[in-house]
Scaffold this motif. Sequence first.
Motif, short mmCIF file in Angstrom:
data_model
loop_
_atom_site.label_atom_id
_atom_site.label_comp_id
_atom_site.label_asym_id
_atom_site.label_seq_id
_atom_site.Cartn_x
_atom_site.Cartn_y
_atom_site.Cartn_z
N ALA A 45 43.74 49.96 172.84
CA ALA A 45 44.86 50.82 172.47
C ALA A 45 44.49 51.62 171.24
O ALA A 45 44.20 51.07 170.20
N THR A 46 44.52 52.95 171.35
CA THR A 46 44.18 53.79 170.20
C THR A 46 45.31 53.81 169.19
O THR A 46 45.09 54.08 168.02
N LEU A 56 48.09 57.09 179.86
CA LEU A 56 46.99 56.19 179.53
C LEU A 56 45.82 56.44 180.47
O LEU A 56 45.98 57.01 181.56
N LEU A 57 44.64 56.02 180.04
CA LEU A 57 43.45 56.03 180.88
C LEU A 57 43.04 54.58 181.09
O LEU A 57 43.16 53.75 180.18
N SER A 117 48.18 56.04 175.06
CA SER A 117 48.57 57.24 174.34
C SER A 117 48.68 57.01 172.84
O SER A 117 49.14 55.97 172.39
N ASP A 118 48.30 58.01 172.08
CA ASP A 118 48.32 57.93 170.62
C ASP A 118 49.73 58.04 170.05
O ASP A 118 49.96 57.65 168.91
N LYS A 143 40.57 56.40 185.42
CA LYS A 143 41.78 56.70 186.17
C LYS A 143 42.91 57.00 185.19
O LYS A 143 42.89 56.55 184.04
N VAL A 144 43.88 57.75 185.67
CA VAL A 144 45.01 58.16 184.83
C VAL A 144 46.25 57.36 185.22
O VAL A 144 46.52 57.16 186.42
#
Length: 261
Positions: free
Chosen positions: A5-6, A78-79, A94-95, A132-133
């Motif tokens: 997780a960013t 997310l990826l 997501s940031d 993948k998205v």
Amino acid sequence: MRIRATATVAVSLGALALAAPAAQATGTTGPAVTFSAVKVNGGHTIVVGASAKVSVPVTYTVTKPAALSTGSFETGPLLYRGAAITSPSDVLISDDPGTCTAASSTVLHCKATLVLDSTHGDLVNTEAGAWKVGGLAVDSANHATWKGDLGSAAVQRLAKLTADAAPEPVRKGATITVTGKLTRANWEAHTYAGYTGQPVKLQFRKNGSTAYTTVKTVTTSSTGTLKTTVKATADGYFRYTYAGSPTTPAVSAAGDFIDVR
């Protein structure tokens, strides 16, 4: 399983990241929403350097029941890597929460940012390639809805390429040696390392022309170096150019001028 997780989509997302999507048996224990029209980085490849922080824009559409209040949940893209969103090997979340605008009582147009940071262990070299998205929605009670297979995104290791033609000046018909090196980002060592065994084209552009033509193809050495010889025919520029691979983008060296007398 690693969860990368960013940052947090919401205050509750830190706990959700630790639990992982697999803990959500169906992936739909949270808000009754669906995701569509997800576009990551405008459809372009994401290229990350050896020690870089890349902000990636994402746009997407959320469809919800009319009775579901927009303010009762937050969403973000997310990826992930793996066969399914419920059992990913890696996730980049997501940031920040998505910013959504209501198009109707049931449709939201949203945008958010994904941050890929090679300086803090978000990425390892083997993760270059296809991701993948997916999408994530979280309500105030920490219930989450995970959605996968919303598209794909390519994440690549930034490449660099050099070229040097010598000697200069040179007699017409004499031998020119063109050296160079192809390197790419090592996300784990935070430096650039030689890219081994790659086909690279040597190209020439005659002085006064705008187009390069391919002279020959050279393969990089075990350290990423390039070396070949050609005959001097006219003033012009030599360069190496690399077409790229699934993990590495295309790159061309700056042309090096040769003065032929």
